[in-house]
Design a protein around this motif. Structure first.
Motif, PDB file in Angstrom:
ATOM      1  N   MET A   1       0.830  -1.190   0.000  1.00  0.00           N
ATOM      2  CA  MET A   1       0.000   0.000   0.000  1.00  0.00           C
ATOM      3  C   MET A   1       0.876   1.255   0.000  1.00  0.00           C
ATOM      4  O   MET A   1       1.936   1.283   0.629  1.00  0.00           O
ATOM      5  N   VAL A   2       0.425   2.272  -0.707  1.00  0.00           N
ATOM      6  CA  VAL A   2       1.053   3.583  -0.730  1.00  0.00           C
ATOM      7  C   VAL A   2      -0.007   4.613  -0.365  1.00  0.00           C
ATOM      8  O   VAL A   2      -1.159   4.498  -0.794  1.00  0.00           O
ATOM      9  N   TYR A   3       0.382   5.629   0.402  1.00  0.00           N
ATOM     10  CA  TYR A   3      -0.573   6.608   0.902  1.00  0.00           C
ATOM     11  C   TYR A   3      -0.107   8.024   0.608  1.00  0.00           C
ATOM     12  O   TYR A   3       1.081   8.300   0.470  1.00  0.00           O
ATOM     13  N   LEU A   4      -1.064   8.927   0.522  1.00  0.00           N
ATOM     14  CA  LEU A   4      -0.771  10.350   0.445  1.00  0.00           C
ATOM     15  C   LEU A   4      -1.695  11.068   1.416  1.00  0.00           C
ATOM     16  O   LEU A   4      -2.901  11.164   1.181  1.00  0.00           O
ATOM     17  N   GLN A   5      -1.133  11.540   2.524  1.00  0.00           N
ATOM     18  CA  GLN A   5      -1.886  12.316   3.494  1.00  0.00           C
ATOM     19  C   GLN A   5      -1.822  13.780   3.091  1.00  0.00           C
ATOM     20  O   GLN A   5      -0.731  14.350   3.013  1.00  0.00           O
ATOM     21  N   MET A   6      -2.969  14.370   2.827  1.00  0.00           N
ATOM     22  CA  MET A   6      -3.058  15.747   2.365  1.00  0.00           C
ATOM     23  C   MET A   6      -3.748  16.589   3.424  1.00  0.00           C
ATOM     24  O   MET A   6      -4.860  16.270   3.850  1.00  0.00           O
ATOM     25  N   THR A   7      -3.085  17.653   3.848  1.00  0.00           N
ATOM     26  CA  THR A   7      -3.643  18.575   4.825  1.00  0.00           C
ATOM     27  C   THR A   7      -3.594  19.993   4.286  1.00  0.00           C
ATOM     28  O   THR A   7      -2.929  20.277   3.299  1.00  0.00           O
ATOM     29  N   SER A   8      -4.307  20.898   4.960  1.00  0.00           N
ATOM     30  CA  SER A   8      -4.354  22.314   4.552  1.00  0.00           C
ATOM     31  C   SER A   8      -4.654  22.452   3.064  1.00  0.00           C
ATOM     32  O   SER A   8      -4.007  23.215   2.348  1.00  0.00           O
ATOM     33  N   LEU A   9      -5.648  21.726   2.610  1.00  0.00           N
ATOM     34  CA  LEU A   9      -5.951  21.682   1.184  1.00  0.00           C
ATOM     35  C   LEU A   9      -6.439  23.022   0.661  1.00  0.00           C
ATOM     36  O   LEU A   9      -7.139  23.759   1.356  1.00  0.00           O
ATOM     37  N   LYS A  10      -6.048  23.313  -0.573  1.00  0.00           N
ATOM     38  CA  LYS A  10      -6.379  24.558  -1.252  1.00  0.00           C
ATOM     39  C   LYS A  10      -7.178  24.258  -2.521  1.00  0.00           C
ATOM     40  O   LYS A  10      -7.052  23.177  -3.086  1.00  0.00           O
ATOM     41  N   PRO A  11      -7.978  25.211  -3.008  1.00  0.00           N
ATOM     42  CA  PRO A  11      -8.711  24.984  -4.258  1.00  0.00           C
ATOM     43  C   PRO A  11      -7.795  24.575  -5.413  1.00  0.00           C
ATOM     44  O   PRO A  11      -8.219  23.775  -6.260  1.00  0.00           O
ATOM     45  N   GLU A  12      -6.572  25.082  -5.459  1.00  0.00           N
ATOM     46  CA  GLU A  12      -5.651  24.731  -6.528  1.00  0.00           C
ATOM     47  C   GLU A  12      -5.137  23.296  -6.445  1.00  0.00           C
ATOM     48  O   GLU A  12      -4.458  22.824  -7.361  1.00  0.00           O
ATOM     49  N   ASP A  13      -5.453  22.593  -5.353  1.00  0.00           N
ATOM     50  CA  ASP A  13      -5.139  21.171  -5.253  1.00  0.00           C
ATOM     51  C   ASP A  13      -6.170  20.309  -5.972  1.00  0.00           C
ATOM     52  O   ASP A  13      -5.975  19.092  -6.083  1.00  0.00           O
ATOM     53  N   THR A  14      -7.256  20.906  -6.434  1.00  0.00           N
ATOM     54  CA  THR A  14      -8.300  20.163  -7.136  1.00  0.00           C
ATOM     55  C   THR A  14      -7.738  19.529  -8.402  1.00  0.00           C
ATOM     56  O   THR A  14      -7.182  20.215  -9.263  1.00  0.00           O
ATOM     57  N   ALA A  15      -7.881  18.213  -8.517  1.00  0.00           N
ATOM     58  CA  ALA A  15      -7.332  17.471  -9.646  1.00  0.00           C
ATOM     59  C   ALA A  15      -7.706  16.008  -9.497  1.00  0.00           C
ATOM     60  O   ALA A  15      -8.208  15.583  -8.454  1.00  0.00           O
ATOM     61  N   ILE A  16      -7.445  15.241 -10.542  1.00  0.00           N
ATOM     62  CA  ILE A  16      -7.454  13.794 -10.424  1.00  0.00           C
ATOM     63  C   ILE A  16      -6.061  13.375  -9.991  1.00  0.00           C
ATOM     64  O   ILE A  16      -5.067  13.782 -10.595  1.00  0.00           O
TER      65      ILE A  16
END
Length: 120
Positions: free
Chosen positions: A78-93
């Motif tokens: 398994m590989v993970y990506l923990q994303m915090t403090s998300l911004k509108p510019e992070d919107t993507a596939i």
């Protein structure tokens, strides 16, 4: 034969958090460098993060440094990506990928992608 299946995407408000997961089969994540890429509509696919075979080193794009954390569990493939403090510019596939580090040309296999939308 290699299969990468992402999950964990969704809709989140700015400042929120999400954890993406990538299940690897056909090849184990302890054999290859693992990547997260992302692509917004009309934009080029870009490298977000990669992690070494042993999981002892990682690279992050400047745009996500300090906010995102990549990790892996070799025993579980398994590989993970923990994303915090998300911004509108992070919107993507967001795509999980095998090979190289943050270089589209080096990718051997792609996951199907999971949509992340950051909006109020």
């Amino acid at each position: 034969q290699v299969q990468l299946v992402e999950s964990g995407g969704g809709l989140v408000q700015p400042g929120g958090s999400l954890r993406l997961s990538c299940a690897v089969s056909g090849v184990t994540s302890n054999y290859y460098t693992m990547n997260w890429f992302r692509q917004a509509p009309g934009k080029e696919r870009e490298g977000v993060s990669c992690i070494s075979v042993r999981g002892d080193s990682a690279w992050y794009a400047d745009s996500v440094k300090g906010r995102f954390t990549i990790s892996k569990d070799n025993a579980k493939d398994m590989v993970y990506l923990q994303m915090t403090s998300l911004k509108p510019e992070d919107t993507a596939i967001y795509y999980c990928a095998v090979g190289g580090c943050a270089v589209v040309q080096s990718v051997r296999a792609w996951g199907q992608g999971t949509q992340v939308t950051v909006s109020s």
